[in-house]
Motif scaffolding. Structure first.
Motif, short mmCIF file in Angstrom:
data_model
loop_
_atom_site.label_atom_id
_atom_site.label_comp_id
_atom_site.label_asym_id
_atom_site.label_seq_id
_atom_site.Cartn_x
_atom_site.Cartn_y
_atom_site.Cartn_z
N GLY A 68 -6.88 13.29 0.49
CA GLY A 68 -5.95 13.31 -0.64
C GLY A 68 -6.42 12.39 -1.74
O GLY A 68 -7.29 11.55 -1.54
N ARG A 69 -5.87 12.57 -2.89
CA ARG A 69 -6.23 11.76 -4.04
C ARG A 69 -5.07 10.85 -4.39
O ARG A 69 -3.93 11.11 -4.05
N ALA A 70 -5.40 9.78 -5.10
CA ALA A 70 -4.38 8.79 -5.45
C ALA A 70 -4.52 8.44 -6.92
O ALA A 70 -5.19 9.15 -7.68
N GLU A 81 -8.44 5.28 -6.61
CA GLU A 81 -9.70 6.02 -6.56
C GLU A 81 -10.87 5.10 -6.86
O GLU A 81 -11.93 5.19 -6.24
N HIS A 82 -10.68 4.19 -7.82
CA HIS A 82 -11.73 3.22 -8.14
C HIS A 82 -12.02 2.32 -6.94
O HIS A 82 -13.18 2.07 -6.61
N VAL A 84 -15.57 1.90 -4.94
CA VAL A 84 -16.21 0.60 -4.74
C VAL A 84 -16.45 0.36 -3.24
O VAL A 84 -17.53 -0.10 -2.85
N ALA A 85 -15.48 0.68 -2.41
CA ALA A 85 -15.63 0.51 -0.96
C ALA A 85 -16.79 1.36 -0.44
O ALA A 85 -17.59 0.88 0.38
N ILE A 86 -16.91 2.59 -0.91
CA ILE A 86 -18.01 3.46 -0.48
C ILE A 86 -19.34 2.91 -0.98
O ILE A 86 -20.32 2.86 -0.23
N PHE A 87 -19.39 2.49 -2.24
CA PHE A 87 -20.62 1.93 -2.79
C PHE A 87 -21.08 0.73 -1.96
O PHE A 87 -22.26 0.64 -1.58
N VAL A 137 -11.02 2.11 5.47
CA VAL A 137 -9.82 2.58 6.18
C VAL A 137 -8.57 2.07 5.46
O VAL A 137 -7.62 2.82 5.25
N CYS A 138 -8.58 0.81 5.05
CA CYS A 138 -7.43 0.25 4.32
C CYS A 138 -7.22 0.98 2.99
O CYS A 138 -6.09 1.34 2.66
N VAL A 139 -8.29 1.19 2.27
CA VAL A 139 -8.18 1.86 0.97
C VAL A 139 -7.71 3.31 1.14
O VAL A 139 -6.99 3.85 0.28
N LEU A 140 -8.04 3.94 2.26
CA LEU A 140 -7.58 5.31 2.51
C LEU A 140 -6.06 5.33 2.67
O LEU A 140 -5.43 6.33 2.35
N HIS A 141 -5.48 4.25 3.17
CA HIS A 141 -4.02 4.19 3.35
C HIS A 141 -3.30 3.84 2.05
O HIS A 141 -2.11 4.05 1.95
N TRP A 142 -4.00 3.28 1.11
CA TRP A 142 -3.39 2.79 -0.12
C TRP A 142 -3.15 3.94 -1.07
O TRP A 142 -4.08 4.58 -1.55
N ARG A 143 -1.93 4.23 -1.36
CA ARG A 143 -1.57 5.35 -2.25
C ARG A 143 -1.37 4.91 -3.69
O ARG A 143 -1.29 5.71 -4.59
N GLY A 144 -1.23 3.59 -3.91
CA GLY A 144 -1.11 3.09 -5.28
C GLY A 144 0.32 3.06 -5.78
O GLY A 144 1.23 3.57 -5.23
#
Length: 158
Positions: free
Chosen positions: A19-21, A26-27, A31-34, A151-158
């Protein structure tokens, strides 16, 4: 090639099931992936011909690690329940909120104490991730930390 050149991730993709947020979230994901791709040690057990691609997706509230070779050949798929991470992610976000609030109005020693707690929870989550993937994927602790951040950023919906 050296082990450092082959026992690593060269690409991490978040499947559409994630999903997108908001743009800010998304930023943070980018950054986490980079950071993860920039420096990691990652090797599926029983396979030593990397580097590897990791596709992360969600199926029935489970995190799916689909690992393939650089050329796209499927190597392994591991499915993790997110249940062991829920409390850690919740605690991590609560302490992060406290940390950002403290930056505005607290003393350096108070900020440092909160930051030590934040790092402790992050380390616990990283170790949990390593434990859950033990016997499936070899990684160093720094890579586990970067994956736990993701994993944390995946849970963060903003």
């Amino acid at each position: 090639m050296t082990a450092a050149a082959t026992q690593r991730l060269c690409d991490v993709v978040l499947d559409d099931t994630i999903g997108r947020a908001t743009p800010d979230v998304e930023h943070e994901r980018a950054v986490a992936i980079f950071d993860l791709i920039e420096e990691n040690s990652f090797e599926p057990v029983g396979h030593d011909s990397g580097p590897y691609r990791l596709n992360l997706s969600l199926i029935d509230a489970k995190l799916v690690f689909a690992i393939s070779a650089r050329d796209g050949e499927t190597i392994a798929t591991h499915i993790l329940s997110l249940t062991p991470f829920r409390r850690l992610v919740k605690d991590y976000y609560m302490i992060c909120e406290s940390y950002y609030a403290a930056i505005r109005s607290s003393t350096p020693s108070q900020i440092e104490a909160i930051d030590m707690g934040r790092r402790g929870i992050h380390n616990e989550g990283s170790q949990t991730l390593m434990d859950r993937l033990d016997g499936k994927i070899r990684m160093d602790f720094d890579t586990a930390r970067r994956l736990f951040t993701l994993v944390c950023v995946l849970h963060w919906r903003g």
